[in-house]
Design a protein around this motif. Structure first.
Motif, PDB file in Angstrom:
ATOM      1  N   ALA A  80      12.926  34.462  14.989  1.00  0.00           N
ATOM      2  CA  ALA A  80      11.633  35.099  15.231  1.00  0.00           C
ATOM      3  C   ALA A  80      11.857  36.473  15.843  1.00  0.00           C
ATOM      4  CB  ALA A  80      10.804  34.233  16.174  1.00  0.00           C
ATOM      5  N   PRO A  81      11.098  37.477  15.418  1.00  0.00           N
ATOM      6  CA  PRO A  81      11.234  38.810  16.029  1.00  0.00           C
ATOM      7  C   PRO A  81      10.918  38.753  17.517  1.00  0.00           C
ATOM      8  CG  PRO A  81       9.914  38.912  14.030  1.00  0.00           C
ATOM      9  CD  PRO A  81      10.131  37.458  14.330  1.00  0.00           C
ATOM     10  N   LEU A  82      11.663  39.546  18.286  1.00  0.00           N
ATOM     11  CA  LEU A  82      11.478  39.573  19.732  1.00  0.00           C
ATOM     12  C   LEU A  82      10.596  40.729  20.184  1.00  0.00           C
ATOM     13  CD1 LEU A  82      15.161  38.848  20.809  1.00  0.00           C
ATOM     14  CD2 LEU A  82      13.255  37.247  20.726  1.00  0.00           C
ATOM     15  N   GLY A  83      10.322  41.671  19.288  1.00  0.00           N
ATOM     16  CA  GLY A  83       9.511  42.826  19.657  1.00  0.00           C
ATOM     17  C   GLY A  83      10.306  43.878  20.409  1.00  0.00           C
ATOM     18  N   VAL A  84      11.617  43.878  20.237  1.00  0.00           N
ATOM     19  CA  VAL A  84      12.483  44.849  20.917  1.00  0.00           C
ATOM     20  C   VAL A  84      12.361  46.194  20.208  1.00  0.00           C
ATOM     21  CG1 VAL A  84      14.856  45.413  21.530  1.00  0.00           C
ATOM     22  CG2 VAL A  84      14.079  43.042  21.602  1.00  0.00           C
ATOM     23  N   GLU A  85      12.112  47.236  20.979  1.00  0.00           N
ATOM     24  CA  GLU A  85      11.992  48.577  20.414  1.00  0.00           C
ATOM     25  C   GLU A  85      13.163  49.432  20.863  1.00  0.00           C
ATOM     26  OE1 GLU A  85       8.190  50.378  21.071  1.00  0.00           O
ATOM     27  OE2 GLU A  85       7.149  48.495  20.718  1.00  0.00           O
ATOM     28  N   VAL A  86      13.581  50.335  19.983  1.00  0.00           N
ATOM     29  CA  VAL A  86      14.630  51.298  20.317  1.00  0.00           C
ATOM     30  C   VAL A  86      13.935  52.556  20.816  1.00  0.00           C
ATOM     31  CG1 VAL A  86      16.572  52.631  19.445  1.00  0.00           C
ATOM     32  CG2 VAL A  86      16.153  50.324  18.570  1.00  0.00           C
ATOM     33  N   GLU A  87      14.157  52.884  22.077  1.00  0.00           N
ATOM     34  CA  GLU A  87      13.500  54.055  22.662  1.00  0.00           C
ATOM     35  C   GLU A  87      14.259  55.322  22.306  1.00  0.00           C
ATOM     36  OE1 GLU A  87      12.510  53.725  26.786  1.00  0.00           O
ATOM     37  OE2 GLU A  87      12.070  51.589  26.606  1.00  0.00           O
ATOM     38  N   PRO A  88      13.533  56.398  22.017  1.00  0.00           N
ATOM     39  CA  PRO A  88      14.189  57.664  21.687  1.00  0.00           C
ATOM     40  C   PRO A  88      14.986  58.203  22.879  1.00  0.00           C
ATOM     41  CG  PRO A  88      11.791  57.821  21.415  1.00  0.00           C
ATOM     42  CD  PRO A  88      12.093  56.473  21.956  1.00  0.00           C
ATOM     43  N   THR A  89      16.097  58.833  22.556  1.00  0.00           N
ATOM     44  CA  THR A  89      16.951  59.406  23.604  1.00  0.00           C
ATOM     45  C   THR A  89      16.672  60.878  23.829  1.00  0.00           C
ATOM     46  OG1 THR A  89      18.683  60.036  22.051  1.00  0.00           O
ATOM     47  CG2 THR A  89      18.796  57.796  22.990  1.00  0.00           C
ATOM     48  N   GLY A  90      16.035  61.521  22.844  1.00  0.00           N
ATOM     49  CA  GLY A  90      15.810  62.956  22.942  1.00  0.00           C
ATOM     50  C   GLY A  90      16.887  63.751  22.225  1.00  0.00           C
ATOM     51  N   HIS A  91      17.942  63.104  21.792  1.00  0.00           N
ATOM     52  CA  HIS A  91      19.019  63.751  21.024  1.00  0.00           C
ATOM     53  C   HIS A  91      18.857  63.286  19.581  1.00  0.00           C
ATOM     54  CE1 HIS A  91      23.004  64.785  19.553  1.00  0.00           C
ATOM     55  NE2 HIS A  91      23.151  65.531  20.640  1.00  0.00           N
ATOM     56  N   PRO A  92      18.461  64.194  18.672  1.00  0.00           N
ATOM     57  CA  PRO A  92      18.136  63.785  17.294  1.00  0.00           C
ATOM     58  C   PRO A  92      19.250  63.013  16.576  1.00  0.00           C
ATOM     59  CG  PRO A  92      17.492  66.066  17.667  1.00  0.00           C
ATOM     60  CD  PRO A  92      18.250  65.617  18.880  1.00  0.00           C
ATOM     61  N   ALA A  93      20.490  63.422  16.742  1.00  0.00           N
ATOM     62  CA  ALA A  93      21.589  62.737  16.050  1.00  0.00           C
ATOM     63  C   ALA A  93      21.774  61.319  16.597  1.00  0.00           C
ATOM     64  CB  ALA A  93      22.883  63.538  16.183  1.00  0.00           C
ATOM     65  N   VAL A  94      21.649  61.158  17.898  1.00  0.00           N
ATOM     66  CA  VAL A  94      21.786  59.830  18.512  1.00  0.00           C
ATOM     67  C   VAL A  94      20.613  58.941  18.089  1.00  0.00           C
ATOM     68  CG1 VAL A  94      21.813  58.562  20.703  1.00  0.00           C
ATOM     69  CG2 VAL A  94      23.153  60.667  20.457  1.00  0.00           C
ATOM     70  N   ASP A  95      19.400  59.505  18.101  1.00  0.00           N
ATOM     71  CA  ASP A  95      18.229  58.731  17.677  1.00  0.00           C
ATOM     72  C   ASP A  95      18.389  58.259  16.235  1.00  0.00           C
ATOM     73  OD1 ASP A  95      17.076  59.053  20.158  1.00  0.00           O
ATOM     74  OD2 ASP A  95      15.833  60.758  19.552  1.00  0.00           O
ATOM     75  N   ALA A  96      18.897  59.127  15.358  1.00  0.00           N
ATOM     76  CA  ALA A  96      19.113  58.743  13.960  1.00  0.00           C
ATOM     77  C   ALA A  96      20.167  57.647  13.854  1.00  0.00           C
ATOM     78  CB  ALA A  96      19.523  59.965  13.142  1.00  0.00           C
ATOM     79  N   ALA A  97      21.205  57.721  14.673  1.00  0.00           N
ATOM     80  CA  ALA A  97      22.268  56.703  14.647  1.00  0.00           C
ATOM     81  C   ALA A  97      21.756  55.350  15.138  1.00  0.00           C
ATOM     82  CB  ALA A  97      23.453  57.160  15.496  1.00  0.00           C
ATOM     83  N   LEU A  98      20.797  55.370  16.062  1.00  0.00           N
ATOM     84  CA  LEU A  98      20.263  54.120  16.633  1.00  0.00           C
ATOM     85  C   LEU A  98      19.165  53.483  15.784  1.00  0.00           C
ATOM     86  CD1 LEU A  98      20.062  55.105  20.416  1.00  0.00           C
ATOM     87  CD2 LEU A  98      21.801  53.701  19.292  1.00  0.00           C
ATOM     88  N   GLU A  99      18.611  54.208  14.817  1.00  0.00           N
ATOM     89  CA  GLU A  99      17.516  53.682  13.996  1.00  0.00           C
ATOM     90  C   GLU A  99      17.812  52.326  13.353  1.00  0.00           C
ATOM     91  OE1 GLU A  99      15.765  56.241  11.072  1.00  0.00           O
ATOM     92  OE2 GLU A  99      15.390  57.793  12.561  1.00  0.00           O
ATOM     93  N   PRO A 100      19.017  52.089  12.820  1.00  0.00           N
ATOM     94  CA  PRO A 100      19.282  50.781  12.194  1.00  0.00           C
ATOM     95  C   PRO A 100      19.134  49.603  13.146  1.00  0.00           C
ATOM     96  CG  PRO A 100      20.966  52.357  11.542  1.00  0.00           C
ATOM     97  CD  PRO A 100      20.141  53.001  12.615  1.00  0.00           C
ATOM     98  N   LEU A 101      19.243  49.824  14.447  1.00  0.00           N
ATOM     99  CA  LEU A 101      19.102  48.726  15.406  1.00  0.00           C
ATOM    100  C   LEU A 101      17.689  48.144  15.382  1.00  0.00           C
ATOM    101  CD1 LEU A 101      21.072  50.102  18.496  1.00  0.00           C
ATOM    102  CD2 LEU A 101      21.851  48.465  16.757  1.00  0.00           C
ATOM    103  N   ALA A 102      16.699  48.985  15.112  1.00  0.00           N
ATOM    104  CA  ALA A 102      15.313  48.516  15.080  1.00  0.00           C
ATOM    105  C   ALA A 102      15.102  47.504  13.956  1.00  0.00           C
ATOM    106  CB  ALA A 102      14.364  49.695  14.918  1.00  0.00           C
ATOM    107  N   ALA A 103      15.860  47.622  12.878  1.00  0.00           N
ATOM    108  CA  ALA A 103      15.710  46.714  11.742  1.00  0.00           C
ATOM    109  C   ALA A 103      16.304  45.333  12.023  1.00  0.00           C
ATOM    110  CB  ALA A 103      16.365  47.321  10.505  1.00  0.00           C
ATOM    111  N   LEU A 104      17.076  45.198  13.089  1.00  0.00           N
ATOM    112  CA  LEU A 104      17.716  43.916  13.390  1.00  0.00           C
ATOM    113  C   LEU A 104      16.771  42.901  14.018  1.00  0.00           C
ATOM    114  CD1 LEU A 104      21.204  44.997  14.754  1.00  0.00           C
ATOM    115  CD2 LEU A 104      20.610  44.102  12.501  1.00  0.00           C
ATOM    116  N   ASP A 105      15.655  43.347  14.573  1.00  0.00           N
ATOM    117  CA  ASP A 105      14.735  42.430  15.231  1.00  0.00           C
ATOM    118  C   ASP A 105      14.166  41.465  14.202  1.00  0.00           C
ATOM    119  OD1 ASP A 105      13.289  41.247  17.245  1.00  0.00           O
ATOM    120  OD2 ASP A 105      11.702  42.748  17.247  1.00  0.00           O
TER     121      ASP A 105
END
Length: 95
Positions: free
Chosen positions: A35-60
Motif C-alpha cells: 500500500a502507498p505510504l504517501g511519502v513525498e520527496v521534498e525539493p532540495t533547491g538544487h535542480p540536478a539533485v531534485d531531478a536525480a531524486l525524482e525516481p524515488l517518488a515512484a517507489l511509493d
C-alpha cells in the motif's frame, strides 16, 4: 542405489489438518502489492539533485523487488553530481 520411498499413507478420517480452502488469508505483510505510504520527496533547491531524486517518488506503493535498482541509479546520479561539484570547486581554488 537407494530404495524408493514408500508412499505416504492416507490421512485418517479425523485428520486435524485443514484443507487449503479453510486456511485464513495471509497477513497484510505478505500482500503482493504494498500500500502507498504517501511519502513525498521534498525539493532540495538544487535542480540536478531534485531531478536525480525524482525516481524515488515512484517507489511509493511499488513492489520492493523494484526498489534496489532505483536506489542504485539514484545513488549513482547523486555521486556524479557531487563529483562534478567537487571538481568545479577545485578548479576555482587553483587559479
Amino acid at each position: 542405489m537407494s530404495e524408493p520411498s514408500a508412499p505416504e499413507p492416507p490421512a485418517p478420517a479425523g485428520d486435524p489438518r485443514p484443507d487449503s480452502d479453510d486456511l485464513p488469508p495471509l497477513p497484510g505483510l505478505w500482500a503482493p502489492e504494498p500500500a502507498p505510504l504517501g511519502v513525498e520527496v521534498e525539493p532540495t533547491g538544487h535542480p540536478a539533485v531534485d531531478a536525480a531524486l525524482e525516481p524515488l517518488a515512484a517507489l511509493d506503493g511499488a513492489p520492493t523487488t523494484e526498489h534496489a535498482a532505483v536506489y542504485e541509479n539514484v545513488q549513482q546520479s547523486l555521486s556524479t553530481i557531487l563529483t562534478a561539484l567537487d571538481d568545479s570547486d577545485g578548479d576555482s581554488n587553483s587559479s
